[in-house]
Scaffold this active site. Structure first.
Site: not given
Ligand code: SF4
Length: 367
Positions: A91, A104, A111, A115, A118, A341
């Protein structure tokens, strides 16, 4: 299979033309058609001789990611679901401001950083995007706004690029670098390096190189000490805070002119939102020129954290601001189209399933 021209560096494009027995200026002409005029069809590149256009058409393609869906928010935010040649999707969001706007873009599908706050981090890492796919997201956004040929800097609507979408940009550094050099080139997309921001979760080894590119840096800090950061951001075990802060100092030393670093900080209830954390945070960034960007946490089903209360968020901001740090609380954009977000969802997840993501989406997003 035809070779894709979008994403080749200027030097590589010139090499391609030389290999065809053409003069170097042909590469210059092609570059202009691709990146200034936004043409994807060789037949439209009318300054090139017809037989040459036909030859190009047998050997190459010029393509932008396909826009699958487009949604518009009442606040002017526009969100696209874009698809690459292999069917993988990301996206992409346009966030307008009064006199400019930022697109963006993403650098990976999925990923690997994991994190904990996230949701994207819970999705499997699929692959790096190519340089063409990275810069192509901006080109598709321009298609959507009909912003071709490249307008002057003052009149354009899509003026900024923020690399804060899915993935960790510095884990795909070479492709990112090629894509940004293409975006900055004055004969093409002509995005000023001052209007490009790269956000990293803290992959410290490449941070100083961003100063060499001349782009702005945003760091997803999110914790005032290693103990907390280790728990919420696995990258901290490889690049602990002392290494990250030193890399930020080196970035600022290498910058041509004074350049603030944006420190992103997502507030998680009772984890990192207490006054003592704000005090610790200010000590941590001592010696750096930074501004903070405080991000309210958008929860998702099964999230291991809760959002801080408004009171806690404003108390945190006040402590920083009373010590002369800029520390605004980010306002959400595009909430009605789920583009704020933590609200983005991918129609098709990285593994092809329908899923929701907590994906960084805009200028002030958490990485
Ligand atoms: S915030 Fe999400 S997308 Fe960004 S580096 Fe951490 S896990 Fe990856």
């Amino acid at each position: 299979m035809k070779k894709e021209l979008v994403g080749l560096s200027k030097a590589d494009l010139q090499q391609e033309m030389l290999a065809l027995g053409e003069k170097p200026f042909r590469a210059k002409q092609l570059w202009h058609w691709i990146y200034n005029k936004g043409k994807t069809n060789f037949a439209d590149m009318t300054t090139l001789a017809k037989p040459f256009r036909e030859e190009l058409d047998t050997l190459y393609t010029v393509s932008h990611p396909k826009i699958i869906t487009e949604q518009n928010s009442v606040d002017g935010t526009r969100k696209w679901l874009m698809e690459f040649a292999d069917g993988k999707q990301v996206e992409c969001v346009y966030i307008p401001e009064a006199d400019r706007g930022a697109v963006c873009i993403s650098t990976q599908v999925g990923c690997a950083q994991g994190c904990k706050f996230c949701h994207t981090g819970t999705q499997r890492m699929m692959r790096n995007l190519t340089a063409g796919e990275i810069v192509g997201q901006f080109m598709s956004a321009r298609d959507s706004y009909g912003e071709w040929p490249t307008p002057t800097d003052e009149t354009r609507y899509l003026s900024n690029i923020v690399v804060m979408g899915m993935g960790e940009p510095l884990c795909n550094f070479e492709n990112l670098k090629t894509a940004l050099l293409i975006a900055m080139d004055g004969d093409g997309l002509a995005i000023s390096k001052r209007r490009i921001t790269v956000s990293t979760s803290g992959v410290a080894n490449h941070i100083p190189e961003l100063a060499d590119l001349g782009v702005k840096l945003a760091v997803s800090l999110h914790a005032p000490n290693n103990e907390i950061r280790d728990k919420i951001m696995p990258v901290n075990r490889k690049f602990p805070l002392e290494v990250l802060i030193e890399a930020c100092k080196e970035y600022q030393r290498r910058c041509e002119r004074r350049q603030f670093i944006t420190m992103e900080y997502v507030l998680l209830k009772d984890i990192n939102d207490q006054p003592k954390h704000a005090e610790e945070l200010m000590k941590l960034v001592d010696g750096l020129e930074v501004k903070f960007n405080l991000i309210p946490f958008h929860s998702w089903e099964g999230a291991p954290f809760e959002a801080s209360s408004n009171n806690a968020i404003h108390r945190f901001s006040k402590i920083l601001e009373s010590n002369w740090f800029a520390a605004p609380v980010r306002r959400s954009r595009g909430e009605d189209i789920m583009a704020a977000c933590g609200q983005l969802k991918s129609a098709k997840g990285t593994d092809g399933t329908v899923s929701r993501t907590q994906r960084p989406t805009n200028e002030s997003t958490e990485k």
